[in-house]
Design a protein around this motif. Sequence first.
Motif, PDB file in Angstrom:
ATOM      1  N   SER B   2      40.368  25.866  44.601  1.00  0.00           N
ATOM      2  CA  SER B   2      40.538  27.317  44.598  1.00  0.00           C
ATOM      3  C   SER B   2      40.724  27.845  43.185  1.00  0.00           C
ATOM      4  O   SER B   2      40.550  29.041  42.947  1.00  0.00           O
ATOM      5  CB  SER B   2      41.770  27.702  45.417  1.00  0.00           C
ATOM      6  OG  SER B   2      41.760  27.038  46.636  1.00  0.00           O
ATOM      7  N   LEU B   3      41.102  26.966  42.274  1.00  0.00           N
ATOM      8  CA  LEU B   3      41.465  27.445  40.943  1.00  0.00           C
ATOM      9  C   LEU B   3      40.387  27.177  39.902  1.00  0.00           C
ATOM     10  O   LEU B   3      40.559  27.494  38.728  1.00  0.00           O
ATOM     11  CB  LEU B   3      42.782  26.810  40.499  1.00  0.00           C
ATOM     12  CG  LEU B   3      43.966  27.102  41.425  1.00  0.00           C
ATOM     13  CD1 LEU B   3      45.209  26.408  40.936  1.00  0.00           C
ATOM     14  CD2 LEU B   3      44.216  28.596  41.543  1.00  0.00           C
ATOM     15  N   PHE B  26      50.763  26.320  42.396  1.00  0.00           N
ATOM     16  CA  PHE B  26      49.503  26.601  43.084  1.00  0.00           C
ATOM     17  C   PHE B  26      49.641  27.810  43.999  1.00  0.00           C
ATOM     18  O   PHE B  26      48.790  28.706  44.003  1.00  0.00           O
ATOM     19  CB  PHE B  26      49.043  25.387  43.906  1.00  0.00           C
ATOM     20  CG  PHE B  26      47.855  25.690  44.776  1.00  0.00           C
ATOM     21  CD1 PHE B  26      46.578  25.677  44.254  1.00  0.00           C
ATOM     22  CD2 PHE B  26      48.022  26.042  46.107  1.00  0.00           C
ATOM     23  CE1 PHE B  26      45.480  25.993  45.040  1.00  0.00           C
ATOM     24  CE2 PHE B  26      46.936  26.360  46.903  1.00  0.00           C
ATOM     25  CZ  PHE B  26      45.662  26.330  46.369  1.00  0.00           C
ATOM     26  N   SER B  27      50.730  27.827  44.779  1.00  0.00           N
ATOM     27  CA  SER B  27      50.932  28.923  45.729  1.00  0.00           C
ATOM     28  C   SER B  27      50.935  30.266  45.017  1.00  0.00           C
ATOM     29  O   SER B  27      50.295  31.223  45.453  1.00  0.00           O
ATOM     30  CB  SER B  27      52.257  28.747  46.476  1.00  0.00           C
ATOM     31  OG  SER B  27      52.304  27.479  47.074  1.00  0.00           O
ATOM     32  N   SER B  30      47.376  31.010  43.095  1.00  0.00           N
ATOM     33  CA  SER B  30      46.234  31.289  43.967  1.00  0.00           C
ATOM     34  C   SER B  30      46.418  32.587  44.741  1.00  0.00           C
ATOM     35  O   SER B  30      45.469  33.120  45.289  1.00  0.00           O
ATOM     36  CB  SER B  30      45.998  30.123  44.936  1.00  0.00           C
ATOM     37  OG  SER B  30      47.104  29.951  45.769  1.00  0.00           O
ATOM     38  N   THR B  31      47.646  33.087  44.807  1.00  0.00           N
ATOM     39  CA  THR B  31      47.922  34.268  45.640  1.00  0.00           C
ATOM     40  C   THR B  31      48.149  35.535  44.827  1.00  0.00           C
ATOM     41  O   THR B  31      47.688  36.613  45.192  1.00  0.00           O
ATOM     42  CB  THR B  31      49.160  34.012  46.526  1.00  0.00           C
ATOM     43  OG1 THR B  31      48.937  32.823  47.282  1.00  0.00           O
ATOM     44  CG2 THR B  31      49.406  35.161  47.478  1.00  0.00           C
ATOM     45  N   VAL B  32      48.887  35.414  43.739  1.00  0.00           N
ATOM     46  CA  VAL B  32      49.276  36.604  42.972  1.00  0.00           C
ATOM     47  C   VAL B  32      48.372  36.742  41.748  1.00  0.00           C
ATOM     48  O   VAL B  32      48.152  35.789  41.020  1.00  0.00           O
ATOM     49  CB  VAL B  32      50.753  36.496  42.531  1.00  0.00           C
ATOM     50  CG1 VAL B  32      51.204  37.781  41.878  1.00  0.00           C
ATOM     51  CG2 VAL B  32      51.638  36.158  43.714  1.00  0.00           C
ATOM     52  N   GLN B  91      48.658  36.956  51.170  1.00  0.00           N
ATOM     53  CA  GLN B  91      47.286  36.628  51.567  1.00  0.00           C
ATOM     54  C   GLN B  91      46.810  37.564  52.674  1.00  0.00           C
ATOM     55  O   GLN B  91      45.665  37.984  52.707  1.00  0.00           O
ATOM     56  CB  GLN B  91      47.202  35.168  52.056  1.00  0.00           C
ATOM     57  CG  GLN B  91      47.444  34.127  50.979  1.00  0.00           C
ATOM     58  CD  GLN B  91      46.252  33.926  50.070  1.00  0.00           C
ATOM     59  OE1 GLN B  91      45.162  34.404  50.341  1.00  0.00           O
ATOM     60  NE2 GLN B  91      46.457  33.217  48.975  1.00  0.00           N
TER      61      GLN B  91
END
Lengths: 111, 140
Positions: B2-3, B26-27, B30-32, B91
């Motif tokens: 994802s990155l 990662f959380s 990938s989200t913010v 998300q």
Amino acid sequence: MQLTAVQTLIMILAVTLGVQITRWLPFLLFPEHKTPPAVVGYLGNVLPAAMMGFLVVYVLKDVPILAAPHGLPEALAIAAIVLLHRWKNSVMLSVAGGTAIYMLLVQGVFA
Amino acid sequence: MSLLEKYKGMGRLRPFLIYALCDETFSLVSTVDPPEGVTPKAFYGWISLLNYLYWVIGSALGGMLGQVLSFNTAGLDFALTALLVVLFLEQWKKKENRPAALIGVACAALCVAIFRGDMVIPAMLLIVAVLLLGRRRLCN
């Protein structure tokens, strides 16, 4: 089971190796200058949302639903987080507030 | 995976970002998205460095003070659940993420029902399988 210092060290090294391999692999397989196949881009797009859903279930999987208090503290704290997040929309505040409410519930109300 | 896109153009910072890519980093990454006025490089770099330091310092302090500390920490571990719920909500804000988010919840719940504590690997395989099978519909 009591571990010797050498056993402990070997375990730490094995875990370290496993973690670092999984972190580096995608970046080594698809270096910056090469365009990854479309399916990789697709998975990269949809996986974060799917993983967040997975992780929420994962951290809640050991909550005892059948025994008292039947997961009520968790349910109430999560409901509070949803409301708090809708209201203020601040990641930091929602996490801290939700945790504080949960601690109050398990230490005070459901103790 | 994802990155790959987000970590493009990170230059000399890239190896560190990959090295320090723990679950929490990662959380968040990938989200913010970086707020206005903050460069992606600074944003991802600081999140990675701070999380890395929190891990090291927190673990060291816990190891040293764990025996001495006596205030009631019952429920403090809910912070992780709270973080994941909030990131799930982040998300969820994007409509196009919702089918994938529900697939994640449903597959994980199914695997908890079948495999109990050993649900991690089966759930991840099932999620990837469902996402691949539904690719046509999820892309539209």
